[in-house]
Design a protein around this motif. Structure first.
Motif, PDB file in Angstrom:
ATOM      1  N   GLY A   1      18.348  74.493  43.211  1.00 41.08           N
ATOM      2  CA  GLY A   1      18.488  73.347  44.099  1.00 41.08           C
ATOM      3  C   GLY A   1      18.771  73.726  45.534  1.00 41.08           C
ATOM      4  O   GLY A   1      18.605  74.883  45.956  1.00 41.08           O
TER       5      GLY A   1
ATOM      6  N   SER B   1      28.176  61.699  41.703  1.00 37.04           N
ATOM      7  CA  SER B   1      26.751  61.664  42.044  1.00 37.04           C
ATOM      8  C   SER B   1      26.386  60.484  42.932  1.00 37.04           C
ATOM      9  O   SER B   1      25.284  60.435  43.477  1.00 37.04           O
TER      10      SER B   1
ATOM     11  N   HIS C   1      28.023  69.551  38.651  1.00 32.24           N
ATOM     12  CA  HIS C   1      26.631  69.583  39.084  1.00 32.24           C
ATOM     13  C   HIS C   1      25.968  70.956  39.003  1.00 32.24           C
ATOM     14  O   HIS C   1      24.757  71.046  39.124  1.00 32.24           O
TER      15      HIS C   1
ATOM     16  N   SER D   1      19.260  66.084  37.952  1.00 28.43           N
ATOM     17  CA  SER D   1      18.459  65.727  39.128  1.00 28.43           C
ATOM     18  C   SER D   1      17.980  64.298  38.981  1.00 28.43           C
ATOM     19  O   SER D   1      18.119  63.683  37.924  1.00 28.43           O
TER      20      SER D   1
ATOM     21  N   ASP E   1      18.598  69.772  40.740  1.00 33.43           N
ATOM     22  CA  ASP E   1      18.915  69.187  42.040  1.00 33.43           C
ATOM     23  C   ASP E   1      17.620  69.036  42.856  1.00 33.43           C
ATOM     24  O   ASP E   1      16.625  68.516  42.358  1.00 33.43           O
TER      25      ASP E   1
ATOM     26  N   GLY F   1      27.608  67.216  45.006  1.00 31.35           N
ATOM     27  CA  GLY F   1      27.737  67.088  43.565  1.00 31.35           C
ATOM     28  C   GLY F   1      29.090  67.587  43.127  1.00 31.35           C
ATOM     29  O   GLY F   1      29.744  68.380  43.820  1.00 31.35           O
TER      30      GLY F   1
END
Length: 510
Positions: free
Chosen positions: A9, A420, A239, A105, A80, A156
């Motif tokens: 990510g 999130s 995350h 994601s 992500d 995150g």
């Protein structure tokens, strides 16, 4: 043999996959980690504009090299931001990809840039307006600086990360080229034929149960998640699972590659969704008056009567019919309360997206004033009752409770924005606002089988209430689920509803 292609990510590179890749390799899989240009891959050339298409080309190069040299099934994993170049590449090589894994994601759509999925709402606004921003300073020279060590939570939840892992994440992070966030993703639709798995990190956002509730609401964009080719897994972490629980992530990815996982139940036209099933108590009809977005249920006698205003949760898509004030939970509570001598009001508010809390709060405040102005209502004896995702709307009333607010109630509420959501605004955080609630009585109905991500906010709220000595009565439903009032009548659940209503009405008569 399964071939995993792993795409990291924002701000990160192949290094984040080290332990997960090693475990998959030990299990006999072939693993490739994609080095995106400027993020662990080749550095951008002077004056080169690195955008989403650049990163799609990086992923395509790995897919093509694997497709030529291996006969294995390719599982493409995007974490992500990494899901955007992964999907863009898979759309052009759909026949080569056996499965796409969305690792904590979003669901990128054609024509929408990755910026739309960035959780930091303030950063989205800054970049949309052409300004700077970011975790560690302003955007410069076409790139977004990586977050400072204490700012990763804006991207995150860091739940589960050790201090060493957070140090490493910060030390190795690279600036994110702005073009990768601002350039719209272009899809032909070919990728829609590829099976999908979603891995949900419940320390960061919704779990499977909450996604199922979204499907039940009938939102067209979410209905595709109930396709039998779509599976789900949960990981109880933040995350960055490849850093917080890399071995568990490897096991989940192996299961996903085999086509296993939880499948959502599609909407069934022959059976009402849970939120439209009958209320668990048999309550008599009451006279109802509808004005604008508010319905009044009236008790016997001329009044003035105390009043309870019911505030639904969400987000609820704008096109959902019937609207929440006609859902059995709210009509059931309203009739029950009116049958016990108080005016009940149900309100439709405009919480259609996570960015709508401010205007939903305006709708609720206006409805409360409209109810208080009714001559049949005792304007000095009002209770507000919040449900589920409407919980954050309680913060305003906790922070500055007016004298006429005699009680605030909440059923299975979300009492702090989930990580999130990317909500930095302190306004809609009941876990903080309760410190200023003073003597306002609070009745909290707690579902014993609540979703973990929501239960965590309730625990945080109760801890904060305990520290400040707030007046909170908890009505427990040990076997109850989120939305238990229409999920199957049990005597425990019926008793909880009766006790909660009795507790609220008792505060109105003091």
């Amino acid at each position: 043999m399964t071939v995993f292609i792993l795409v990291a990510g924002a701000f990160t590179g192949p290094y984040v996959w080290r332990d997960t890749a090693a475990r998959l390799t030990a299990q006999g899989a072939e693993v490739h980690t994609v080095a995106l240009t400027g993020l662990g891959g080749r550095p951008a050339a002077p004056g080169e504009a690195v955008d989403l298409e650049t990163h799609i080309a990086d992923v395509l190069a790995v897919i093509d090299s694997v497709a030529v040299g291996s006969g294995g099934d390719i599982v493409l994993v995007g974490h992500d931001y990494g899901i955007h170049p992964a999907l863009g590449a898979a759309d052009r090589r759909a026949r080569s990809i056996a499965r796409i894994v969305h690792l904590d994601s979003g669901l990128p759509q054609d024509g929408v840039p990755a910026l739309a999925a960035v959780p930091d709402q303030r950063l989205r606004e800054e970049l949309t307006e052409g300004g700077g921003g970011g975790g560690g300073g302003g955007a410069r020279a076409g790139e977004l600086p990586p977050p400072a060590r204490d700012a990763w939570s804006r991207w995150g939840s860091t739940a589960g990360l050790s201090e060493a892992a957070l140090d490493g994440l910060t030390a190795l992070a690279a600036p994110q080229p702005l073009g990768t966030l601002l350039q719209p993703l272009r899809l032909t639709g070919a990728v829609a034929t590829v099976p999908v798995t979603g891995v949900l990190c419940t320390g960061n956002g919704p779990g499977i149960e909450l996604v199922q509730l979204m499907v039940d609401l009938g939102e067209p964009a979410i209905q595709a998640l109930a396709d039998p080719r779509v599976t789900f897994f949960e990981l109880p972490t933040g995350h960055w699972p490849m850093l917080s629980c890399p071995l568990e992530l490897a096991e989940v990815l192996a299961e996903a590659a085999a086509g296993r996982g939880h499948r959502l139940k599609p909407a069934d036209a022959a059976e009402p969704p849970p939120h439209l099933r009958p209320f668990l108590l048999d309550v008599a009809e009451r006279p109802r008056e509808r004005t604008g977005n508010t319905d009044l249920y009236l008790p016997e006698g001329p009044g003035p009567h105390p009043a309870v205003v019911f505030v639904h949760g969400g987000p609820v898509p704008a096109g959902v019919r019937p609207t929440p004030r006609d859902w059995p939970t709210f009509t059931g509570y309203a009739r029950y309360v009116a049958g016990h001598g108080a005016v009940a009001a149900t309100v439709d508010h405009r919480l259609h997206a996570l960015t709508d809390y401010e205007r939903a709060a305006e709708d609720v405040a206006a409805a409360v004033e409209r109810v208080r102005a009714d001559p049949r209502v005792d304007a000095d004896r009002i209770a507000l009752w919040f449900f589920s995702g409407g919980g954050p709307l309680a913060a305003d009333w906790l922070a500055a409770p007016p004298a006429w607010l005699r009680c605030l109630a909440a059923n299975y509420p979300i009492l702090a924005p989930l990580p999130s959501w990317g909500v930095e605004d302190a306004r809609f955080r009941p876990v903080r606002a309760v410190a200023r609630a003073g003597t306002l009585p609070v009745v909290l109905v707690r579902a014993g089988r609540e979703m973990a991500e929501i239960a965590a906010t309730v625990d945080e709220f109760l801890a904060a209430a305990g520290r400040c000595g707030a007046d909170v009565e908890v009505v427990d439903v040990p076997e109850g689920h989120h939305g238990f009032e229409t999920l199957g009548p049990t005597e425990e659940a019926r008793d909880a509803v009766r006790r909660a209503v009795e507790a609220v009405l008792a505060r109105l008569t003091l």
